[in-house]
Every structure is written in structure tokens, then in C-alpha cells.
Motif scaffolding. Sequence first.
Motif, mmCIF file in Angstrom:
data_model
loop_
_atom_site.group_PDB
_atom_site.id
_atom_site.type_symbol
_atom_site.label_atom_id
_atom_site.label_comp_id
_atom_site.label_asym_id
_atom_site.label_seq_id
_atom_site.Cartn_x
_atom_site.Cartn_y
_atom_site.Cartn_z
ATOM 1 N N ALA A 61 42.484 34.100 42.626
ATOM 2 C CA ALA A 61 42.471 35.537 42.375
ATOM 3 C C ALA A 61 42.573 36.274 43.706
ATOM 4 O O ALA A 61 42.205 35.749 44.758
ATOM 5 C CB ALA A 61 41.173 35.925 41.665
ATOM 6 N N ALA A 62 43.076 37.499 43.674
ATOM 7 C CA ALA A 62 43.123 38.318 44.884
ATOM 8 C C ALA A 62 41.710 38.501 45.431
ATOM 9 O O ALA A 62 40.725 38.527 44.688
ATOM 10 C CB ALA A 62 43.744 39.676 44.573
ATOM 11 N N ALA A 63 41.623 38.599 46.747
ATOM 12 C CA ALA A 63 40.328 38.703 47.417
ATOM 13 C C ALA A 63 39.468 39.793 46.788
ATOM 14 O O ALA A 63 39.909 40.918 46.588
ATOM 15 C CB ALA A 63 40.548 39.003 48.900
ATOM 16 N N GLY A 64 38.235 39.430 46.467
ATOM 17 C CA GLY A 64 37.285 40.381 45.922
ATOM 18 C C GLY A 64 37.274 40.498 44.418
ATOM 19 O O GLY A 64 36.295 41.022 43.843
ATOM 20 N N VAL A 65 38.315 40.025 43.746
ATOM 21 C CA VAL A 65 38.403 40.230 42.303
ATOM 22 C C VAL A 65 37.371 39.386 41.558
ATOM 23 O O VAL A 65 36.706 39.874 40.629
ATOM 24 C CB VAL A 65 39.831 39.947 41.797
ATOM 25 C CG1 VAL A 65 39.871 39.894 40.266
ATOM 26 C CG2 VAL A 65 40.792 41.023 42.304
ATOM 27 N N THR A 66 37.195 38.133 41.943
ATOM 28 C CA THR A 66 36.193 37.312 41.260
ATOM 29 C C THR A 66 34.796 37.881 41.472
ATOM 30 O O THR A 66 33.973 37.905 40.550
ATOM 31 C CB THR A 66 36.272 35.851 41.732
ATOM 32 O OG1 THR A 66 37.585 35.338 41.462
ATOM 33 C CG2 THR A 66 35.256 34.985 40.989
#
Length: 327
Positions: A61-66
Amino acid sequence: MDLRERSGAGGAEPLALQRDRRLKVLKFGGTSVGSAELVARVADLIVEATTTHRVVVVVSAAAGVTNELVAAWDALQQGTLDMPALLARLRQRHRALAQVLSEHVALRRSYLATLEETLVRLARLLEVARHDPDSAWRDEVLAVGERLMAPLLAAVLRARGVAAFAQDAIALICTDAQYGEANVDLEATRERVQRWFARIGRQTVPVVTGFIGATPDGRTTTLGRGGSDYSAALLAALLGAEVLERWTDVDGLYTEDPRKSPDARRYQTLVLEEAWAWNHAGKLGMHRKALDPLVAAGIPVHIRSTMAPERPGTWLLPADAPQSLTG
């Protein structure tokens, strides 16, 4: 004790019967796909790799999304989740990432439709989980980040003329029902992965969701934080890849965090088996099982920086690997 047995990743037999010297598995972490510019750069790196190798991609996932999804789940349990705000943030973030497709109207529209469908499913999941806080629903929620990123990266590759498709790993990685940090059924996964790969054209690039697996009855599981490294290692081992390239925001492994210490020194090479021991001791910052399949199959890892792809990175080489690999 045999190393394959010690690694817990394959018993007494190798994971792949035959190595494919023309196959690379490329894994991109969240920081590598954190902006439209970086998504475009990742696509360029993949296209370059296809000029010399058959390629399988694993993406996070894009950074920070999780982290955003974890926070949303926690807020849901506390009764404080603002669902419209969550959906709006995810929509805004991924629409911004999709700007890389602005010159490819049909692909952009297709991805934006996928984005909306995924957000609708997320909203439904959260509504169900509001009344049934089963940990299985948590894994479904946390998997959304990868399910948003893989279709986007596949679309960007298609815009560059590559035959690419997004592959949800629930069809590949078979696990138990230990939600949050599921255990992989290696034999069932081997059968699924090798059968799947045999049907893919040699010029086609699958973009696989990292971090995700599924129970035998198809319920989504996650492999634990950092699980995309483990996903990529499993695919590299089961397919007998020449190498696993792990792309991140730092150009290799260092004696200390180079972002904090000017005295940090980069390792040019490390023995894979030694790195395996370090990783199990928690010294490398990777998923605890990330190197297990690679040690069992004798497959090297090349850790490289998406931010500085011209830099040499760090090689993790099996003890009996030819040193020419680092050339």
C-alpha cells in the motif's frame, strides 16, 4: 540441522525444483509508491527490468495508508470513526497518485472506477464490522491499501506499453485463520503459485498485492506488518527466481540508520544466512519470516533505493552464490 529445516520454510526439500535465471521478483514498499512521481519512477524501473528478465512485481500500500486503516479500525471499535472523512482521505490520496495517468484518459477512468468500487466495499465492510468486530473483518479492512495500489501500478505499466495486470494474492497465498499474522500453508501455496504462473505469458507482468493471503475457504488474511516482504520472498522462492529485488527508500543495509547517523556505513554484501539470523533477532527491520523462503531456496536479495536507483545497494548472497551476481 539442515538450513532449510532451520529456516522453517521448506522442510528438507528445495522450494523450487529449478531456478529460472531469467526471472526477477521486484518488491516495492510503500515509500516507493508514495507519490505520483514515485509511482511513475517505479513503473520505469519495472519497464527497464523487462528488457532483460521476466518480471513479477509485488507492491505494498502507499506509505501511510495501512496506518490510516489500522487507525480507522481502532476508531470503529471505540465508536469514534468518521467514515465519510476516512473515505474522502483515501479517495483524495489515490486520485492524486492517479495523476500519473492524466495523459491516458481511458486508463485513468478505469482506475478511478476501481477506486470507487473498492471504497464502496470498504464502507460496507466497516458497517458489517461495526456490529460484528471479528478479527477477520479487520484483515479485510487492512488489505484495502494493497488492493488500491496494485491496480494503479498495473494501469501505469499498461500506459507504458507493458502487458500488465493486478493480481490479488488471495488466489495465491494460502494461510490458516490466524488473522493479523497468518501462517502460510507452503504446499498449498506452491501448487497455486506455480499453476498460476504457468498460465501467464512470458511478456506479461503481474502486479501482486503484498501482505495478503486467504484461508482455504477464501477469507482474506494478512501476514503481519511488513508482510509484503514475506509475500515477495514466497513468490521468488516458489518460482525459482534469479533474484529478489527489494526496493525501498534507502540504498541498502547500513551499520546504523543513515538518516540519523552520518557515520553509518553501507554493507556492500552480506551472507544471506547471516542476514537471516540477524532478521530473526529483529535487527533488520523486516518481517520475521521475510528471508526464510529465500534461505531455503538459495535465492539472493538485492536491496535497492527507488530514490537513487543508480546506487549499488546491498546484496544478500547465499553462502555458495557466485560472486559475479554483484557485478
